[in-house]
Structure formats: structure tokens, C-alpha cells
Design a protein around this motif. Structure first.
Motif, PDB file in Angstrom:
ATOM      1  N   ASP A 249       0.869  -1.171   0.000  1.00  0.00           N
ATOM      2  CA  ASP A 249       0.000   0.000   0.000  1.00  0.00           C
ATOM      3  C   ASP A 249       0.904   1.218   0.000  1.00  0.00           C
ATOM      4  O   ASP A 249       1.738   1.371   0.906  1.00  0.00           O
ATOM      5  CB  ASP A 249      -0.878   0.032   1.260  1.00  0.00           C
ATOM      6  CG  ASP A 249      -2.060  -0.930   1.157  1.00  0.00           C
ATOM      7  OD1 ASP A 249      -2.252  -1.523   0.076  1.00  0.00           O
ATOM      8  OD2 ASP A 249      -2.778  -1.096   2.163  1.00  0.00           O
TER       9      ASP A 249
ATOM     10  N   ARG B  94      -3.739  -1.234   4.704  1.00  0.00           N
ATOM     11  CA  ARG B  94      -3.944  -2.598   5.215  1.00  0.00           C
ATOM     12  C   ARG B  94      -2.739  -3.087   6.023  1.00  0.00           C
ATOM     13  O   ARG B  94      -1.599  -2.921   5.577  1.00  0.00           O
ATOM     14  CB  ARG B  94      -4.157  -3.566   4.040  1.00  0.00           C
ATOM     15  CG  ARG B  94      -5.357  -3.239   3.194  1.00  0.00           C
ATOM     16  CD  ARG B  94      -5.327  -4.035   1.898  1.00  0.00           C
ATOM     17  NE  ARG B  94      -4.169  -3.694   1.080  1.00  0.00           N
ATOM     18  CZ  ARG B  94      -3.764  -4.385   0.014  1.00  0.00           C
ATOM     19  NH1 ARG B  94      -4.418  -5.472  -0.358  1.00  0.00           N
ATOM     20  NH2 ARG B  94      -2.711  -4.009  -0.685  1.00  0.00           N
TER      21      ARG B  94
ATOM     22  N   ARG C 265       3.875  -1.174   3.758  1.00  0.00           N
ATOM     23  CA  ARG C 265       3.193   0.140   3.762  1.00  0.00           C
ATOM     24  C   ARG C 265       4.217   1.261   3.655  1.00  0.00           C
ATOM     25  O   ARG C 265       5.173   1.320   4.451  1.00  0.00           O
ATOM     26  CB  ARG C 265       2.362   0.302   5.041  1.00  0.00           C
ATOM     27  CG  ARG C 265       1.025  -0.446   4.986  1.00  0.00           C
ATOM     28  CD  ARG C 265       0.564  -0.838   6.351  1.00  0.00           C
ATOM     29  NE  ARG C 265       1.520  -1.740   6.968  1.00  0.00           N
ATOM     30  CZ  ARG C 265       1.788  -1.777   8.256  1.00  0.00           C
ATOM     31  NH1 ARG C 265       1.184  -0.966   9.094  1.00  0.00           N
ATOM     32  NH2 ARG C 265       2.678  -2.622   8.744  1.00  0.00           N
TER      33      ARG C 265
END
Ligand code: NAP
Length: 484
Positions: A12, A109, A114
Motif C-alpha cells: 500500500d 492494510r 506500507r
């Protein structure tokens, strides 16, 4: 030759400043190309963030328009673009106030890589870091990517490092210098450390001097107000050109890993001598060619900001003592070109007479245009004219060597973003490197400010101020021609 694409782990990526110029020109088209190339897994998400009140659909339309404008026609595949856009969403968020952060938390998520790309003004980096932390969005496994400029002097860089360090450890912080993402720049390390041919000669004993040139034809059009707070030293030398110098001058790292490479670069910066005022030429472009001069664009008729800089730099260590590094960069010059040229010394004894036409060996590393390398070597001039020598390039153009694969050479941003996802910091600047670079730069800038130094005017379309020629002539050397 078939290039290998190794997919990264699903991720992400949140792009703060997702509606800005950099996101539209580089980051989003670059991500699309990595998706097209099979490197960005389908199970990845991109979340744009900015203050503008946009729906996901409106943001996707903006991204589609950016792909349309900044991706070459032969790389546009409508089906792949639709697939790519399906992985994009948007959150309206202000770095300085509440609102939007809880929504962002639901979008990011756990369990995937990330990363948070700070593609906003540096004044907002601290706010973003704090908000991500406060809202429990970023933990110790997340990565943040920060854009340049990283400070405007040593004090501000230290303050910024300290602010980020409150919320993130150094191994979570990726300071981008997009020059390090260029194929040729990385190839410089491959050429140096994967071949036995060059490294034995890579020292003052055999290298006469090094020239690093970054020349632009454009002026500061539209960015005058910003550029006036920066100038060529802060905008180009302290970061990009310093990094190039480090890669040329550094000792072989024990391994190609982030700590080892960055340790060696840091040693180079620390070995730089203070630069004497007589070894610096500052310039400012004049009006010409139907365009106003620098001062007209800067909005300050008395601006003393340099749009051109040439420096003679010494690296004080055993390897480089006596080999000068000449750096020059400028706007509104004759051609757009970036290159590093390493000029080797004469053979210790020539068996040919003085009229043979001998010239030095030069290794030219071209960053743009036409990324690649040339090794200029002497051969016999063909024909029956006796032993006449001529200089020819051993050309290592990527376009020729790689054929169709050269088209797939990722742009610097694509490569660097994929490195963030892989967790590889080798091509990112460490906090201490940035501070050391400012520590070397600060006294030079402070000297100009204290003396009220005024840059020398130069004509647009020229190769810079007259004094820059003298900087090399007085050492019995000359700049390479600036040509595109
Ligand atoms: P830009 O075009 O001015 O875009 C700035 C972005 O930040 C916009 O998306 C803006 O959207 C958003 N923004 C502004 N204030 C915000 C806030 N309070 N909270 C959240 N988002 C905010 O700037 P840029 O050219 O893309 O540059 C971004 C960064 O990259 C800067 O640090 C710049 O120095 C660096 N950089 C840019 C380039 C380049 O070629 N453009 C090259 C190298 C480095 P809203 O106004 O809707 O919030």
C-alpha cells in the motif's frame, strides 16, 4: 537480451501530495509502468492524499490524464490502465489539521508493505510524520519517502532529521535523490566494482582530473520565487552532484548493501577540502533569445542568486590527493546534458613523436541525453600515413547494447519506488550524509552572503561565465564542450 523483472511484495503506497506536479509527472506514471512491466503485484493499492475535495473517480480521472500525458504512446495499454486505476483511491487530507486521518487508517492494510511518500513542501514533512504516528497509521514496519530539498542549511537539515527521528527510525526513512536512481549512475558502480579493468587506475596516480557537468537549457521560468531561495549550490551541488562525486571517489564498499555503500560515500564528503573563493565561479544568466534574464524571473531586480556554478573541489585522502574534481551546473546553457568525464594521465613514456596526435584516455559517463558510457582510446589512424594516432570512442550506449530492452529501462523514480517497497536503502541518502554535505556547503554560501557576492552575468545559449573557462585554463586544462 531479456531483462528480468522481479515482482516486489504487495504494498500500500500513500502519496501525500498525490495531486501535485511530481506525482502527476513522475510518481504515478512510474507506478503505472511498473504495473505494466509486471513488477507491481495486482494485490497492491495506491492512495492519493491532498487537501482538494475529490472523489475516487475524480482522482482516477486525474491519474488517467497524467498517464496519458506522461507515458509514451507505445506503453499505453487501455486494459492495463483500467486495471491499474482500479487499484487507486483518494483521501482528502490536510497535513496540518485533523480530518481524513481516520479514513486513511481504514484504507491502509496491515500485513502488506506500507509506504508513505511525502511529495509535499518540506515544511509539511514534520506534520505528516506526527499525524501518521498520532493516528496509529504508521508503525515501526512502515517506510516514509521524503523529497528534496532536505533542509536549506545544516541547521534546518538537522532539525528535520530530528523531527523525523521522533517518529521513525533511520531504516524507515528514504530520502530521495533521483540522480541515484538513474541507470547510468548505478552502472558506474557496476563498471567500477564488477570489472578489474578500471579500479587499478582509479586514483590520483593515473587520473588527471574529473569533470562533472549538469547543464540545462531552460531557465527558472515560473519557479523564480522558489529558486531565489535556493540557487545552484542548494538545488544541484549539495545533493545531486555531491552524490555523483561520492560514487566516483568512494572506496570499494565491502558489499553492495546500504550501510556499506553509504559509509563509503560519507567518508568522501568528510574528506572534501573547504573550497577557496578563487576556486568558485558563480553566474547568473542575462536576458537574450527573446527571454528575460534571471532577475526578471526571480521577481527581485537585485537578486544575487546563482543560476550557474563552477567549482574546483579536492578530496583529501590517499586515493585522490592531487586530482581535482571540477563541478559545473547551470541554467540557460548551450545544451541539455549531464555527464561525468574521467580524464586519465599520459602514459609515463611515449614511444610516439610529438606530432603523432596523442590525446588522453577519457571515460565519459552520460546521464543525459542518450544514457551510456564512452571510453575514448587511442588507435592508429587507418591508412598508409605512417604512425598517426586517432582517438575513438568505445561506445557503450544502452540503447545499442540492450536493443529493445533499453525501452524498458525504468526511469529513476520507478526504480527508487520499487527499492522502497523492497526495503533497499542503498540508493537513498542517509541522514548523516545529508548533514555532512550541508556542513561542507554552508561556509561557502555564508561567505557569499557575508561578502554580498554578486554572480557574473552570462549569455543564454553560452557555456557559462568567462571566469569558468579560466578556472580550468589556469590549471592547463579545459572543460569539455557542452553539447546535446
Ligand atoms: P506541487 O505541485 O505544489 O504539489 C503539492 C502537493 O501537496 C499538492 O498535491 C497539494 O494539493 C498538496 N498539499 C499542499 N498543502 C497540503 C497540506 N497542507 N496537506 C496535504 N497536502 C497538501 O509540488 P510538487 O512540484 O509536486 O513537489 C512536491 C515535493 O516534491 C516538494 O517537496 C518538491 O520540492 C519536491 N520535488 C518536486 C519536483 C518536481 O519536479 N515537481 C522535483 C524534485 C522534488 P492540495 O493543494 O490540494 O492540498
Amino acid at each position: 537480451m531479456v531483462s528480468r523483472v522481479i515482482p516486489v511484495d504487495p504494498f500500500d503506497l500513500v502519496i501525500f501530495g498525490g495531486t501535485g506536479d511530481l506525482a502527476k509527472r513522475k510518481i504515478l506514471p512510474g507506478l503505472y509502468r511498473r504495473f505494466l512491466g509486471g513488477q507491481m503485484p495486482a494485490d497492491s493499492r495506491i492512495i492519493g492524499g491532498a487537501r482538494a475535495d475529490l472523489t475516487d473517480e475524480a482522482y482516477r480521472a486525474m491519474v488517467a490524464a497524467a498517464i496519458d500525458e506522461f507515458v509514451p504512446p507505445d506503453r499505453k495499454n487501455p486494459e492495463v490502465i483500467t486495471d491499474f486505476l482500479a487499484r487507486i483511491s483518494y483521501v482528502s487530507i490536510d497535513a496540518t489539521v485533523e480530518g481524513g486521518w481516520e479514513k486513511l487508517k481504514t484504507l491502509v492494510r496491515p500485513g502488506v508493505v506500507r509506504a508513505f511518500y511525502f511529495s509535499v513542501a518540506p515544511a509539511l514533512f514534520g506534520d505528516l510524520a506526527e499525524k501518521l504516528h498520532q493516528h496509529g497509521i504508521a508503525d515501526t514496519t512502515c517506510r516514509i519517502v521524503v523529497e528534496k530539498p532536505f533542509g536549506r542549511d545544516l541547521a534546518s537539515a538537522k532539525a528535520l532529521n530530528a523531527t523525523l527521528a521522533k517518529y521513525f527510525t533511520e531504516d524507515q526513512i528514504y530520502r530521495i535523490d533521483h540522480y541515484l536512481g538513474k541507470e547510468t549512475v548505478q552502472n558506474l558502480m557496476a563498471v567500477r566494482f564488477a570489472n578489474i579493468l578500471f579500479e587499478p587506475l582509479w586514483k590520483a596516480e593515473y587520473v588527471d582530473h574529473v569533470q562533472i557537468t549538469v547543464a540545462e537549457t531552460v531557465g527558472v521560468n515560473g519557479r523564480g520565487a522558489y529558486y531565489d531561495t535556493s540557487g545552484a549550490m542548494r538545488d544541484m551541488i549539495q545533493n545531486h552532484m555531491m552524490q555523483l562525486l561520492c560514487l566516483i571517489a568512494m572506496e570499494p564498499p565491502y558489499h553492495f548493501d546500504p550501510a556499506a555503500v553509504r559509509d563509503e560515500k560519507l567518508k568522501v564528503i568528510r574528506a572534501l577540502d573547504a573550497v577557496k573563493p578563487s576556486d568558485i565561479v558563480r553566474g547568473q544568466y542575462l536576458a537574450g533569445g527573446g527571454e528575460g534574464g534571471y532577475v526578471e524571473h526571480s521577481e527581485n531586480p537585485n537578486s544575487k542568486t546563482e543560476s550557474y556554478l563552477a567549482l574546483k573541489v579536492s578530496v583529501s585522502n590517499w586515493r585522490w590527493k592531487g586530482t581535482p574534481f571540477y563541478l559545473r551546473t547551470g541554467k540557460r546553457l548551450r545544451a541539455r546534458t549531464s555527464e561525468i568525464a574521467i580524464t586519465f594521465k599520459e602514459p609515463p613514456h611515449s614511444i610516439f613523436d610529438e606530432t603523432s596526435g596523442w590525446k588522453e584516455n577519457v571515460l565519459v559517463i552520460r546521464l543525459q541525453p542518450n544514457e551510456g558510457m564512452d571510453l575514448l582510446v587511442m588507435i592508429k589512424e587507418p591508412g598508409p600515413g605512417g604512425m598517426r594516432l586517432t582517438q575513438v570512442p568505445l561506445d557503450m550506449s544502452f540503447a545499442d547494447a540492450l536493443g529493445e530492452d533499453a525501452e524498458d529501462v525504468p526511469d529513476a523514480y520507478e526504480r527508487l519506488i520499487m527499492d522502497v517497497i523492497r526495503g533497499n536503502q542503498t540508493l537513498f541518502m542517509r541522514g548523516d550524509e545529508v548533514e555532512a554535505a550541508w556542513a561542507w556547503t554552508d561556509p561557502i554560501i555564508q561567505g557569499w552572503e557575508a561578502r554580498g557576492h554578486k554572480p557574473q552575468g552570462y549569455d543564454p545559449g553560452s557555456s557559462g561565465p568567462e571566469d569558468a573557462l579560466m578556472l580550468m585554463h589556469r590549471d592547463g586544462r579545459r572543460w569539455r564542450e557542452i553539447k546535446g
